[in-house]
Scaffold this motif. Structure first.
Motif, PDB file in Angstrom:
ATOM      1  N   SER A 232      -0.649  -8.971 -10.324  1.00  0.00           N
ATOM      2  CA  SER A 232      -0.378  -7.485 -10.153  1.00  0.00           C
ATOM      3  C   SER A 232      -0.681  -6.991  -9.008  1.00  0.00           C
ATOM      4  O   SER A 232      -1.440  -7.230  -8.278  1.00  0.00           O
ATOM      5  CB  SER A 232      -0.979  -6.778 -11.456  1.00  0.00           C
ATOM      6  OG  SER A 232      -0.876  -7.212 -12.818  1.00  0.00           O
ATOM      7  N   LEU A 233      -0.120  -5.776  -8.592  1.00  0.00           N
ATOM      8  CA  LEU A 233      -0.183  -5.083  -7.350  1.00  0.00           C
ATOM      9  C   LEU A 233      -0.527  -3.711  -7.952  1.00  0.00           C
ATOM     10  O   LEU A 233       0.310  -3.215  -8.565  1.00  0.00           O
ATOM     11  CB  LEU A 233       0.919  -5.289  -6.689  1.00  0.00           C
ATOM     12  CG  LEU A 233       0.807  -4.665  -5.070  1.00  0.00           C
ATOM     13  CD1 LEU A 233      -0.172  -5.614  -4.427  1.00  0.00           C
ATOM     14  CD2 LEU A 233       2.027  -4.975  -4.433  1.00  0.00           C
ATOM     15  N   TRP A 234      -1.660  -3.223  -7.623  1.00  0.00           N
ATOM     16  CA  TRP A 234      -1.923  -1.691  -7.880  1.00  0.00           C
ATOM     17  C   TRP A 234      -1.709  -1.086  -6.601  1.00  0.00           C
ATOM     18  O   TRP A 234      -2.090  -1.255  -5.541  1.00  0.00           O
ATOM     19  CB  TRP A 234      -3.543  -1.678  -8.206  1.00  0.00           C
ATOM     20  CG  TRP A 234      -3.831  -2.335  -9.574  1.00  0.00           C
ATOM     21  CD1 TRP A 234      -4.359  -3.801  -9.590  1.00  0.00           C
ATOM     22  CD2 TRP A 234      -3.750  -1.945 -10.984  1.00  0.00           C
ATOM     23  NE1 TRP A 234      -4.334  -4.124 -11.068  1.00  0.00           N
ATOM     24  CE2 TRP A 234      -4.235  -2.798 -11.629  1.00  0.00           C
ATOM     25  CE3 TRP A 234      -3.484  -0.628 -11.468  1.00  0.00           C
ATOM     26  CZ2 TRP A 234      -4.421  -2.817 -13.042  1.00  0.00           C
ATOM     27  CZ3 TRP A 234      -3.473  -0.413 -12.761  1.00  0.00           C
ATOM     28  CH2 TRP A 234      -3.889  -1.457 -13.758  1.00  0.00           C
ATOM     29  N   ILE A 235      -0.939   0.180  -6.844  1.00  0.00           N
ATOM     30  CA  ILE A 235      -0.718   1.014  -5.755  1.00  0.00           C
ATOM     31  C   ILE A 235      -1.082   2.406  -5.948  1.00  0.00           C
ATOM     32  O   ILE A 235      -0.761   2.939  -7.051  1.00  0.00           O
ATOM     33  CB  ILE A 235       0.943   0.854  -5.507  1.00  0.00           C
ATOM     34  CG1 ILE A 235       1.382  -0.482  -5.311  1.00  0.00           C
ATOM     35  CG2 ILE A 235       1.424   1.927  -4.309  1.00  0.00           C
ATOM     36  CD1 ILE A 235       2.957  -0.781  -5.491  1.00  0.00           C
TER      37      ILE A 235
ATOM     38  N   TYR B 261       0.107   3.315  -9.723  1.00  0.00           N
ATOM     39  CA  TYR B 261       1.106   2.769 -10.075  1.00  0.00           C
ATOM     40  C   TYR B 261       0.756   1.184 -10.256  1.00  0.00           C
ATOM     41  O   TYR B 261       0.006   0.589  -9.499  1.00  0.00           O
ATOM     42  CB  TYR B 261       2.334   2.749  -9.256  1.00  0.00           C
ATOM     43  CG  TYR B 261       2.828   4.236  -9.171  1.00  0.00           C
ATOM     44  CD1 TYR B 261       3.773   4.786  -9.867  1.00  0.00           C
ATOM     45  CD2 TYR B 261       2.231   4.934  -8.153  1.00  0.00           C
ATOM     46  CE1 TYR B 261       4.065   6.059  -9.593  1.00  0.00           C
ATOM     47  CE2 TYR B 261       2.668   6.323  -7.810  1.00  0.00           C
ATOM     48  CZ  TYR B 261       3.285   6.870  -8.741  1.00  0.00           C
ATOM     49  OH  TYR B 261       4.085   8.306  -8.479  1.00  0.00           O
ATOM     50  N   LEU B 262       1.355   0.336 -11.395  1.00  0.00           N
ATOM     51  CA  LEU B 262       1.125  -1.154 -11.464  1.00  0.00           C
ATOM     52  C   LEU B 262       2.380  -1.703 -11.334  1.00  0.00           C
ATOM     53  O   LEU B 262       3.362  -1.598 -12.111  1.00  0.00           O
ATOM     54  CB  LEU B 262       0.527  -1.216 -12.960  1.00  0.00           C
ATOM     55  CG  LEU B 262       0.178  -2.716 -13.075  1.00  0.00           C
ATOM     56  CD1 LEU B 262      -0.809  -3.278 -12.390  1.00  0.00           C
ATOM     57  CD2 LEU B 262      -0.153  -2.694 -14.578  1.00  0.00           C
ATOM     58  N   TRP B 263       2.438  -2.854 -10.507  1.00  0.00           N
ATOM     59  CA  TRP B 263       3.539  -3.492 -10.160  1.00  0.00           C
ATOM     60  C   TRP B 263       3.222  -5.158 -10.960  1.00  0.00           C
ATOM     61  O   TRP B 263       2.387  -5.773 -10.470  1.00  0.00           O
ATOM     62  CB  TRP B 263       3.867  -3.762  -8.851  1.00  0.00           C
ATOM     63  CG  TRP B 263       4.975  -4.882  -8.760  1.00  0.00           C
ATOM     64  CD1 TRP B 263       4.658  -6.151  -8.476  1.00  0.00           C
ATOM     65  CD2 TRP B 263       6.358  -4.664  -8.487  1.00  0.00           C
ATOM     66  NE1 TRP B 263       5.766  -6.973  -8.112  1.00  0.00           N
ATOM     67  CE2 TRP B 263       6.880  -6.025  -8.091  1.00  0.00           C
ATOM     68  CE3 TRP B 263       7.262  -3.606  -8.683  1.00  0.00           C
ATOM     69  CZ2 TRP B 263       8.270  -6.215  -8.259  1.00  0.00           C
ATOM     70  CZ3 TRP B 263       8.495  -3.782  -8.589  1.00  0.00           C
ATOM     71  CH2 TRP B 263       9.258  -4.985  -8.383  1.00  0.00           C
TER      72      TRP B 263
ATOM     73  N   VAL C  26      -3.264  -0.176  -1.630  1.00  0.00           N
ATOM     74  CA  VAL C  26      -2.891  -1.379  -2.292  1.00  0.00           C
ATOM     75  C   VAL C  26      -3.999  -2.223  -2.682  1.00  0.00           C
ATOM     76  O   VAL C  26      -4.738  -2.465  -1.959  1.00  0.00           O
ATOM     77  CB  VAL C  26      -1.772  -2.160  -1.655  1.00  0.00           C
ATOM     78  CG1 VAL C  26      -1.131  -3.231  -2.360  1.00  0.00           C
ATOM     79  CG2 VAL C  26      -0.564  -1.175  -0.971  1.00  0.00           C
ATOM     80  N   GLN C  27      -4.118  -2.789  -3.956  1.00  0.00           N
ATOM     81  CA  GLN C  27      -5.120  -3.714  -4.426  1.00  0.00           C
ATOM     82  C   GLN C  27      -4.315  -5.006  -5.076  1.00  0.00           C
ATOM     83  O   GLN C  27      -3.517  -4.536  -6.244  1.00  0.00           O
ATOM     84  CB  GLN C  27      -5.970  -3.108  -5.265  1.00  0.00           C
ATOM     85  CG  GLN C  27      -7.006  -3.964  -5.977  1.00  0.00           C
ATOM     86  CD  GLN C  27      -8.030  -4.694  -5.289  1.00  0.00           C
ATOM     87  OE1 GLN C  27      -8.513  -3.916  -4.141  1.00  0.00           O
ATOM     88  NE2 GLN C  27      -8.242  -5.928  -5.195  1.00  0.00           N
ATOM     89  N   LYS C  28      -4.616  -6.095  -4.762  1.00  0.00           N
ATOM     90  CA  LYS C  28      -3.909  -7.353  -5.357  1.00  0.00           C
ATOM     91  C   LYS C  28      -4.777  -7.727  -6.269  1.00  0.00           C
ATOM     92  O   LYS C  28      -5.729  -7.849  -6.127  1.00  0.00           O
ATOM     93  CB  LYS C  28      -3.495  -8.479  -4.279  1.00  0.00           C
ATOM     94  CG  LYS C  28      -2.825  -9.481  -4.971  1.00  0.00           C
ATOM     95  CD  LYS C  28      -1.254  -9.539  -4.915  1.00  0.00           C
ATOM     96  CE  LYS C  28      -0.896 -10.925  -5.196  1.00  0.00           C
ATOM     97  NZ  LYS C  28       0.134 -11.158  -6.203  1.00  0.00           N
ATOM     98  N   ASP C  29      -4.261  -8.297  -7.618  1.00  0.00           N
ATOM     99  CA  ASP C  29      -5.035  -8.578  -8.630  1.00  0.00           C
ATOM    100  C   ASP C  29      -4.127  -9.827  -9.280  1.00  0.00           C
ATOM    101  O   ASP C  29      -3.222  -9.489 -10.243  1.00  0.00           O
ATOM    102  CB  ASP C  29      -5.454  -7.521  -9.649  1.00  0.00           C
ATOM    103  CG  ASP C  29      -6.335  -8.018 -10.606  1.00  0.00           C
ATOM    104  OD1 ASP C  29      -7.007  -9.054 -10.731  1.00  0.00           O
ATOM    105  OD2 ASP C  29      -6.170  -7.537 -11.890  1.00  0.00           O
ATOM    106  N   LYS C  30      -4.271 -11.064  -9.313  1.00  0.00           N
ATOM    107  CA  LYS C  30      -3.570 -12.030  -9.969  1.00  0.00           C
ATOM    108  C   LYS C  30      -2.231 -11.972  -9.638  1.00  0.00           C
ATOM    109  O   LYS C  30      -1.466 -11.956  -8.652  1.00  0.00           O
ATOM    110  CB  LYS C  30      -3.891 -12.526 -11.281  1.00  0.00           C
ATOM    111  CG  LYS C  30      -5.531 -12.794 -11.494  1.00  0.00           C
ATOM    112  CD  LYS C  30      -5.843 -13.101 -12.789  1.00  0.00           C
ATOM    113  CE  LYS C  30      -7.342 -13.665 -13.151  1.00  0.00           C
ATOM    114  NZ  LYS C  30      -7.756 -13.843 -14.339  1.00  0.00           N
TER     115      LYS C  30
END
Length: 124
Positions: free
Chosen positions: A23-26, A33-35, A17-21
Motif C-alpha cells: 500500500s501507499l498512503w498519500i 488517500y490509500l493506493w 507519502v508513506q509506503k506500507d507493504k
C-alpha cells in the motif's frame, strides 16, 4: 516517509507519502488517500467524526516552526494548527473539523520526535 513535490499545469503540489507493504498512503491538504498495488486503484480514506484524530502526533522528527492556535481556542475545518519543519521541508497540520483545542504539548522552536503528541482537539 517522505515528501513529494510535483508541478502540474503550472501549479505546485506537495504530498506526504508513506509506503506500507503493498500500500501507499498519500496525505494531501488534510485528506488521506490509500493506493493498493494489487487493485491498482486509489480511494479516499473517510474523515467522518469516527476517524478524526483528536490527538495530533508528529509524523516525523523535526522542529516546531509556528503554532497558529492557543489552548481553548475554537478551530474550523482546514484551519492551520502548527507547522513542523524537518530537513528544510515544512509540514502543516490542519484541523480535520470544527472543535476546540484542549492541549498544546510543545511551543515554537521545540524539537519533537516521531509519534510525539503535538495538539489535542475535541471535535464537535
Amino acid at each position: 516517509m517522505k515528501f513529494i513535490d510535483k508541478i502540474w499545469k503550472n501549479k505546485n503540489y506537495r504530498f506526504f507519502v508513506q509506503k506500507d507493504k503493498d500500500s501507499l498512503w498519500i496525505h494531501y491538504e488534510g485528506e488521506t488517500y490509500l493506493w493498493k498495488e494489487e487493485k491498482a486503484s486509489i480511494k479516499k480514506i473517510k474523515t467522518d467524526q469516527s476517524v478524526k484524530q483528536s490527538l495530533i502526533k508528529a509524523n516525523l522528527p523535526g522542529r516546531i516552526q509556528k503554532v497558529f492556535v492557543k489552548k481553548l481556542e475554537s478551530v474550523k475545518k482546514g484551519q492551520n494548527l502548527l507547522t513542523l519543519s524537518a530537513m528544510k521541508i515544512e509540514y502543516s497540520f490542519k484541523a480535520e473539523g470544527e472543535g476546540k483545542v484542549e492541549e498544546i504539548f510543545f511551543k515554537e522552536g521545540d524539537t519533537v520526535n516521531k509519534d510525539q503528541n503535538l495538539i489535542k482537539i475535541k471535535y464537535t
